[in-house]
Design a protein around this motif. Structure first.
Motif, PDB file in Angstrom:
ATOM      1  N   UNK A   1       0.822  -1.224   0.000  1.00  0.00           N
ATOM      2  CA  UNK A   1       0.000   0.000   0.000  1.00  0.00           C
ATOM      3  C   UNK A   1       0.852   1.269   0.000  1.00  0.00           C
ATOM      4  N   UNK A   2       1.858   1.419   0.896  1.00  0.00           N
ATOM      5  CA  UNK A   2       2.671   2.648   0.828  1.00  0.00           C
ATOM      6  C   UNK A   2       3.449   2.801  -0.478  1.00  0.00           C
ATOM      7  N   UNK A   3       3.957   1.678  -1.024  1.00  0.00           N
ATOM      8  CA  UNK A   3       4.676   1.774  -2.286  1.00  0.00           C
ATOM      9  C   UNK A   3       3.737   2.188  -3.425  1.00  0.00           C
ATOM     10  N   UNK A   4       2.501   1.708  -3.389  1.00  0.00           N
ATOM     11  CA  UNK A   4       1.529   2.101  -4.411  1.00  0.00           C
ATOM     12  C   UNK A   4       1.165   3.584  -4.268  1.00  0.00           C
ATOM     13  N   UNK A   5       0.986   4.053  -3.039  1.00  0.00           N
ATOM     14  CA  UNK A   5       0.678   5.465  -2.816  1.00  0.00           C
ATOM     15  C   UNK A   5       1.835   6.359  -3.245  1.00  0.00           C
TER      16      UNK A   5
ATOM     17  N   UNK B   1       9.688  -1.645  -8.021  1.00  0.00           N
ATOM     18  CA  UNK B   1       8.867  -2.792  -8.407  1.00  0.00           C
ATOM     19  C   UNK B   1       9.289  -4.056  -7.672  1.00  0.00           C
ATOM     20  N   UNK B   2      10.580  -4.195  -7.386  1.00  0.00           N
ATOM     21  CA  UNK B   2      11.057  -5.389  -6.697  1.00  0.00           C
ATOM     22  C   UNK B   2      10.491  -5.455  -5.289  1.00  0.00           C
ATOM     23  N   UNK B   3      10.523  -4.331  -4.563  1.00  0.00           N
ATOM     24  CA  UNK B   3       9.952  -4.303  -3.212  1.00  0.00           C
ATOM     25  C   UNK B   3       8.451  -4.567  -3.251  1.00  0.00           C
ATOM     26  N   UNK B   4       7.765  -4.000  -4.238  1.00  0.00           N
ATOM     27  CA  UNK B   4       6.317  -4.229  -4.352  1.00  0.00           C
ATOM     28  C   UNK B   4       6.019  -5.680  -4.674  1.00  0.00           C
ATOM     29  N   UNK B   5       6.837  -6.291  -5.536  1.00  0.00           N
ATOM     30  CA  UNK B   5       6.633  -7.702  -5.886  1.00  0.00           C
ATOM     31  C   UNK B   5       6.775  -8.597  -4.661  1.00  0.00           C
ATOM     32  N   UNK B   6       7.799  -8.353  -3.847  1.00  0.00           N
ATOM     33  CA  UNK B   6       7.987  -9.165  -2.642  1.00  0.00           C
ATOM     34  C   UNK B   6       6.794  -9.007  -1.709  1.00  0.00           C
ATOM     35  N   UNK B   7       6.272  -7.790  -1.577  1.00  0.00           N
ATOM     36  CA  UNK B   7       5.103  -7.585  -0.730  1.00  0.00           C
ATOM     37  C   UNK B   7       3.875  -8.304  -1.255  1.00  0.00           C
TER      38      UNK B   7
END
Length: 245
Positions: free
Chosen positions: A27-31, A78-84
């Protein structure tokens, strides 16, 4: 409570926590991605420049504003978001399986337990790498925003300072710091899941080895010579007495 049920219950709790931590990464990475119009702040480079205020705001005087020379690679975010995202989906699926096993009072097979250990260790290294990348990239962005800590404000305070960029920087520190802390929590939870998966594998291995040994223990209690564990040799037929002619 039996050992395998305790391990299952602990694994269920770890999966539930990983789902929550994964959401606090996604959620924070998307925001932040939405506020920065799809650009990645991690590892961005730039400098501060002083110009006439009239060129930027139409008012007399001078002001300093941030000039981003190059935005960070999108793969870093994108890598951090993918892991999440993977943590949320995998944690939800495995948590449901653990609850199913608790209700059915059974556990994974030996091969399935081995695959769970292998998967947990692999994602542990992925999440650890994503945590390091996010932390280093966030630190690099903070150095750019604070001009290597020469500005009269910290990185946390800089989100309330107008940077005069074409993106919304009013919540970047809150979003990235929350994602950073949550991603390190995800890494710690993957470490816990790897340990729990290994313990379940060890317990399943002991159960598989104990089952064939029950026959040998029974023979020992009856005072007979024990047979090899795993395959009990069939009893010898009674010797036929010889008939004297």
């Amino acid at each position: 409570m039996e050992l395998n049920r305790r391990l299952l219950l602990a694994h269920c709790a770890a999966h539930g926590l990983s789902v929550a931590a994964g959401l606090l990464v996604v959620v924070p990475m998307a925001l932040n991605g939405s506020a920065f119009k799809g650009r990645c702040a991690l590892f961005s480079s730039g400098y501060w420049r002083t110009e006439s205020r009239a060129e930027l705001t139409g008012q007399p005087g001078e002001l300093s504003h941030l000039v981003v020379r190059k935005w960070g690679p999108p793969e870093a975010c994108q890598f951090a978001t993918f892991v999440g995202i993977f943590t949320v989906l995998y944690g939800a699926a495995q948590g449901w399986r653990c609850l199913f096993y608790l209700h059915g009072r059974h556990d994974d097979t030996l091969f399935s337990s081995f695959l769970t250990v292998l998967m947990s260790v692999c994602v542990l290294f992925l999440s650890g790498g994503a945590s390091v990348i996010l932390s280093l990239g966030f630190s690099s962005w903070c150095d750019t925003v604070t001009d290597d800590n020469t500005r009269p404000y910290s990185c946390a305070e800089s989100q309330s300072v107008p940077l005069y960029l074409d993106v919304n920087t009013s919540t970047f520190f809150t979003d990235l710091s929350l994602a950073q802390a949550s991603l390190w929590c995800v890494t710690a939870l993957w470490l816990a899941q790897s340990v729990l998966a290994f313990l379940r594998l060890y317990h399943s291995h002991n159960q598989d080895m104990t089952g064939p040994c029950l026959h040998r223990d029974k023979e020992l209690l009856l005072g007979r010579s024990p047979s090899d564990c795993g395959s009990a040799s069939p009893p010898h037929p009674p010797a036929t007495p010889s008939v004297l002619v």
